[in-house]
Write a protein that holds these residues in place. Structure first.
Motif, PDB file in Angstrom:
ATOM      1  N   ILE A  18     -13.843   7.953  -8.469  1.00  0.00           N
ATOM      2  CA  ILE A  18     -12.636   8.723  -8.776  1.00  0.00           C
ATOM      3  C   ILE A  18     -12.316   8.613 -10.258  1.00  0.00           C
ATOM      4  N   GLN A  19     -12.048   9.750 -10.889  1.00  0.00           N
ATOM      5  CA  GLN A  19     -11.757   9.770 -12.319  1.00  0.00           C
ATOM      6  C   GLN A  19     -10.271   9.895 -12.629  1.00  0.00           C
ATOM      7  N   ASN A  20      -9.541  10.691 -11.855  1.00  0.00           N
ATOM      8  CA  ASN A  20      -8.144  10.944 -12.155  1.00  0.00           C
ATOM      9  C   ASN A  20      -7.259   9.873 -11.510  1.00  0.00           C
ATOM     10  N   PRO A  21      -6.343   9.283 -12.264  1.00  0.00           N
ATOM     11  CA  PRO A  21      -5.471   8.233 -11.701  1.00  0.00           C
ATOM     12  C   PRO A  21      -4.622   8.725 -10.525  1.00  0.00           C
ATOM     13  N   LYS A  22      -4.255  10.002 -10.508  1.00  0.00           N
ATOM     14  CA  LYS A  22      -3.466  10.520  -9.378  1.00  0.00           C
ATOM     15  C   LYS A  22      -4.309  10.568  -8.103  1.00  0.00           C
ATOM     16  N   VAL A  23      -5.571  10.916  -8.233  1.00  0.00           N
ATOM     17  CA  VAL A  23      -6.460  10.923  -7.068  1.00  0.00           C
ATOM     18  C   VAL A  23      -6.635   9.489  -6.571  1.00  0.00           C
ATOM     19  N   ARG A  24      -6.784   8.551  -7.491  1.00  0.00           N
ATOM     20  CA  ARG A  24      -6.902   7.133  -7.120  1.00  0.00           C
ATOM     21  C   ARG A  24      -5.636   6.668  -6.400  1.00  0.00           C
ATOM     22  N   GLN A  25      -4.469   7.031  -6.906  1.00  0.00           N
ATOM     23  CA  GLN A  25      -3.213   6.635  -6.276  1.00  0.00           C
ATOM     24  C   GLN A  25      -3.122   7.208  -4.859  1.00  0.00           C
ATOM     25  N   PHE A  26      -3.541   8.455  -4.674  1.00  0.00           N
ATOM     26  CA  PHE A  26      -3.543   9.078  -3.352  1.00  0.00           C
ATOM     27  C   PHE A  26      -4.472   8.308  -2.406  1.00  0.00           C
ATOM     28  N   ALA A  27      -5.663   7.986  -2.871  1.00  0.00           N
ATOM     29  CA  ALA A  27      -6.617   7.229  -2.054  1.00  0.00           C
ATOM     30  C   ALA A  27      -6.046   5.867  -1.674  1.00  0.00           C
ATOM     31  N   GLU A  28      -5.463   5.196  -2.633  1.00  0.00           N
ATOM     32  CA  GLU A  28      -4.899   3.871  -2.364  1.00  0.00           C
ATOM     33  C   GLU A  28      -3.721   3.950  -1.395  1.00  0.00           C
ATOM     34  N   TYR A  29      -2.913   5.000  -1.504  1.00  0.00           N
ATOM     35  CA  TYR A  29      -1.804   5.163  -0.562  1.00  0.00           C
ATOM     36  C   TYR A  29      -2.345   5.363   0.853  1.00  0.00           C
ATOM     37  N   TRP A  30      -3.343   6.235   1.024  1.00  0.00           N
ATOM     38  CA  TRP A  30      -3.915   6.479   2.349  1.00  0.00           C
ATOM     39  C   TRP A  30      -4.484   5.183   2.923  1.00  0.00           C
ATOM     40  N   MET A  31      -5.147   4.399   2.096  1.00  0.00           N
ATOM     41  CA  MET A  31      -5.680   3.123   2.579  1.00  0.00           C
ATOM     42  C   MET A  31      -4.539   2.194   3.011  1.00  0.00           C
ATOM     43  N   SER A  32      -3.407   2.255   2.308  1.00  0.00           N
ATOM     44  CA  SER A  32      -2.281   1.376   2.651  1.00  0.00           C
ATOM     45  C   SER A  32      -1.620   1.766   3.977  1.00  0.00           C
ATOM     46  N   ILE A  33      -1.727   3.033   4.393  1.00  0.00           N
ATOM     47  CA  ILE A  33      -1.131   3.454   5.663  1.00  0.00           C
ATOM     48  C   ILE A  33      -2.145   3.452   6.804  1.00  0.00           C
ATOM     49  N   HIS A  34      -3.392   3.175   6.488  1.00  0.00           N
ATOM     50  CA  HIS A  34      -4.454   3.174   7.503  1.00  0.00           C
ATOM     51  C   HIS A  34      -4.232   1.993   8.445  1.00  0.00           C
ATOM     52  N   PRO A  35      -4.092   2.262   9.754  1.00  0.00           N
ATOM     53  CA  PRO A  35      -3.809   1.183  10.697  1.00  0.00           C
ATOM     54  C   PRO A  35      -4.970   0.216  10.923  1.00  0.00           C
ATOM     55  N   GLY A  36      -6.168   0.559  10.470  1.00  0.00           N
ATOM     56  CA  GLY A  36      -7.307  -0.346  10.611  1.00  0.00           C
ATOM     57  C   GLY A  36      -8.141  -0.084  11.846  1.00  0.00           C
ATOM     58  N   ASP A  37      -7.525  -0.051  13.019  1.00  0.00           N
ATOM     59  CA  ASP A  37      -8.280   0.122  14.253  1.00  0.00           C
ATOM     60  C   ASP A  37      -8.357   1.580  14.725  1.00  0.00           C
ATOM     61  N   HIS A  38      -7.660   2.474  14.024  1.00  0.00           N
ATOM     62  CA  HIS A  38      -7.747   3.901  14.309  1.00  0.00           C
ATOM     63  C   HIS A  38      -7.341   4.666  13.054  1.00  0.00           C
ATOM     64  N   LEU A  39      -7.622   5.965  13.041  1.00  0.00           N
ATOM     65  CA  LEU A  39      -7.290   6.783  11.881  1.00  0.00           C
ATOM     66  C   LEU A  39      -5.776   6.951  11.778  1.00  0.00           C
ATOM     67  N   PRO A  40      -5.257   7.067  10.564  1.00  0.00           N
ATOM     68  CA  PRO A  40      -3.821   7.303  10.429  1.00  0.00           C
ATOM     69  C   PRO A  40      -3.446   8.700  10.926  1.00  0.00           C
ATOM     70  N   SER A  41      -2.179   8.838  11.300  1.00  0.00           N
ATOM     71  CA  SER A  41      -1.673  10.133  11.744  1.00  0.00           C
ATOM     72  C   SER A  41      -0.665  10.650  10.726  1.00  0.00           C
ATOM     73  N   ARG A  42      -0.206  11.851  10.927  1.00  0.00           N
ATOM     74  CA  ARG A  42       0.804  12.440  10.056  1.00  0.00           C
ATOM     75  C   ARG A  42       2.072  11.577  10.048  1.00  0.00           C
ATOM     76  N   THR A  43       2.383  10.933  11.168  1.00  0.00           N
ATOM     77  CA  THR A  43       3.583  10.093  11.231  1.00  0.00           C
ATOM     78  C   THR A  43       3.461   8.834  10.374  1.00  0.00           C
ATOM     79  N   ASN A  44       2.235   8.402  10.066  1.00  0.00           N
ATOM     80  CA  ASN A  44       2.037   7.263   9.164  1.00  0.00           C
ATOM     81  C   ASN A  44       2.287   7.647   7.713  1.00  0.00           C
ATOM     82  N   PHE A  45       2.120   8.931   7.423  1.00  0.00           N
ATOM     83  CA  PHE A  45       2.199   9.439   6.051  1.00  0.00           C
ATOM     84  C   PHE A  45       3.648   9.746   5.705  1.00  0.00           C
TER      85      PHE A  45
END
Length: 168
Positions: A18-45
């Motif tokens: 990833i080159q753009n810091p905003k794309v990196r921030q988006f990726a890191e946010y998604w990882m932070s809401i990822h429940p681990g044992d299943h994919l995140p849902s819209r309600t996690n976001f």
């Protein structure tokens, strides 16, 4: 490795590209809401946690048989780049030959595998303005934790600048 674990591992690998810091921030946010044992849902976001990224996001609903994408939310920067609002529109109706484009193929990959996709390059669909390479990241969301029923994406556009002509 299950689908949820694979999605986290894939995005972790993508982080180094990833080159753009905003794309990196988006990726890191998604990882932070990822429940681990299943994919995140819209309600996690929760968009309140990433307000500066909202102009760059697109959320699409997935329909199947065949796989199609209907725009649910489109950020203002994306609207500006396209010079049109696509909310409520199927992408294959908005763009000619959409099924052969990277925006379609990358989202289909996300739906079929549950894995993120990242791409930097020239736009493969027509925009109102001339843009330098675009960086985009597509991430899966699944209401049931497994079946991808939404794809959330970030698009970072930079308008090409024309170099001043020299007086030689």
């Amino acid at each position: 490795m299950d689908r949820a674990t694979q999605s986290l591992a894939e995005l972790q690998a993508i982080l180094s590209t990833i080159q753009n810091p905003k794309v990196r921030q988006f990726a890191e946010y998604w990882m932070s809401i990822h429940p681990g044992d299943h994919l995140p849902s819209r309600t996690n976001f929760d968009p309140i946690h990433i307000p500066l990224l909202l102009p760059h996001l697109v959320l699409v609903d997935v329909t199947r048989d065949p796989v199609r994408f209907r725009v649910r939310v489109q950020g203002t920067d994306v609207t500006r780049a396209m010079r049109r609002e696509l909310k409520g529109t199927y992408l294959d109706e908005a763009f000619p030959n959409f099924e052969q484009s990277f925006p379609h193929l990358d989202r289909v990959h996300v739906v079929e595998t549950g894995l993120p996709t990242h791409r930097i390059g020239s736009p493969s669909i027509q925009f109102a303005l001339d843009y330098a390479p675009i960086e985009r990241l597509h991430l899966p969301l699944a209401t049931d934790g497994s079946t991808v029923d939404m794809v959330i994406s970030i698009f970072l556009y930079e308008q090409k600048t024309t170099a001043p002509m020299s007086l030689l």
